[in-house]
Design a protein around this motif. Structure first.
Motif, PDB file in Angstrom:
ATOM      1  N   ARG A   1     -40.526  -1.254  87.663  1.00  0.00           N
ATOM      2  CA  ARG A   1     -39.132  -1.485  87.266  1.00  0.00           C
ATOM      3  C   ARG A   1     -38.211  -0.785  88.248  1.00  0.00           C
ATOM      4  O   ARG A   1     -38.346   0.413  88.502  1.00  0.00           O
ATOM      5  CB  ARG A   1     -38.891  -0.941  85.864  1.00  0.00           C
TER       6      ARG A   1
ATOM      7  N   ASP B   1     -45.260   3.482  81.553  1.00  0.00           N
ATOM      8  CA  ASP B   1     -44.810   3.174  80.200  1.00  0.00           C
ATOM      9  C   ASP B   1     -43.383   2.622  80.175  1.00  0.00           C
ATOM     10  O   ASP B   1     -42.428   3.358  80.425  1.00  0.00           O
ATOM     11  CB  ASP B   1     -44.896   4.429  79.345  1.00  0.00           C
ATOM     12  N   PRO B   2     -43.208   1.330  79.847  1.00  0.00           N
ATOM     13  CA  PRO B   2     -41.868   0.750  79.788  1.00  0.00           C
ATOM     14  C   PRO B   2     -41.067   1.211  78.567  1.00  0.00           C
ATOM     15  O   PRO B   2     -39.901   0.863  78.420  1.00  0.00           O
ATOM     16  CB  PRO B   2     -42.129  -0.756  79.741  1.00  0.00           C
ATOM     17  N   GLU B   3     -41.687   1.990  77.708  1.00  0.00           N
ATOM     18  CA  GLU B   3     -41.013   2.518  76.517  1.00  0.00           C
ATOM     19  C   GLU B   3     -40.877   4.036  76.578  1.00  0.00           C
ATOM     20  O   GLU B   3     -40.448   4.660  75.610  1.00  0.00           O
ATOM     21  CB  GLU B   3     -41.798   2.130  75.250  1.00  0.00           C
ATOM     22  N   GLY B   4     -41.237   4.633  77.696  1.00  0.00           N
ATOM     23  CA  GLY B   4     -41.260   6.083  77.822  1.00  0.00           C
ATOM     24  C   GLY B   4     -39.886   6.700  78.022  1.00  0.00           C
ATOM     25  O   GLY B   4     -38.843   6.026  77.982  1.00  0.00           O
TER      26      GLY B   4
ATOM     27  N   ALA C   1     -37.879   5.362  81.097  1.00  0.00           N
ATOM     28  CA  ALA C   1     -37.386   4.010  80.816  1.00  0.00           C
ATOM     29  C   ALA C   1     -36.213   4.047  79.845  1.00  0.00           C
ATOM     30  O   ALA C   1     -35.218   3.339  80.034  1.00  0.00           O
ATOM     31  CB  ALA C   1     -38.503   3.144  80.255  1.00  0.00           C
ATOM     32  N   THR C   2     -36.306   4.878  78.836  1.00  0.00           N
ATOM     33  CA  THR C   2     -35.220   5.008  77.866  1.00  0.00           C
ATOM     34  C   THR C   2     -33.971   5.569  78.523  1.00  0.00           C
ATOM     35  O   THR C   2     -32.857   5.095  78.279  1.00  0.00           O
ATOM     36  CB  THR C   2     -35.662   5.909  76.693  1.00  0.00           C
TER      37      THR C   2
ATOM     38  N   ASP D   1     -32.436   2.867  80.590  1.00  0.00           N
ATOM     39  CA  ASP D   1     -31.724   1.915  79.732  1.00  0.00           C
ATOM     40  C   ASP D   1     -30.317   2.433  79.410  1.00  0.00           C
ATOM     41  O   ASP D   1     -29.351   1.673  79.441  1.00  0.00           O
ATOM     42  CB  ASP D   1     -32.481   1.683  78.421  1.00  0.00           C
TER      43      ASP D   1
END
Length: 88
Positions: free
Chosen positions: A8, A25-28, A31-32, A35
């Motif tokens: 990403r 990890d796209p939810e780590g 990443a957060t 976002d």
């Protein structure tokens, strides 16, 4: 699978101006955080666009007002394009 498909593009650059990527990890946490940075960048872009519309809608707006509006819109557009590239 292409090795770049799981990377990403992050909304910031390194100290040397190079793109930063997230692999993993796209939810780590990173990443957060990315976002949230993108949300702030898009909110700033909406504000810059709104202000530019106001300036363009004012017939008496001079060259300085137009230049200032453009100076706000250009980085906002760059951020929006980077987000679009990141999201595919």
């Amino acid at each position: 699978m292409d090795k770049h498909e799981d990377m990403r593009l992050l909304p910031w650059v390194s100290d040397m101006g190079k793109p930063c990527y997230l692999v993993g990890d796209p939810e780590g946490v990173v990443a957060t955080f990315a976002d949230r940075v993108e949300e702030r960048q898009l909110a700033a872009a909406h504000q810059a666009l709104s202000e530019a519309h106001s300036v363009l809608g004012e017939p008496a707006a001079g060259a300085l007002a137009l230049r200032l509006a453009l100076a706000r819109v250009l980085p906002a557009l760059a951020h929006a394009l980077r987000i679009a590239e990141s999201r595919g």
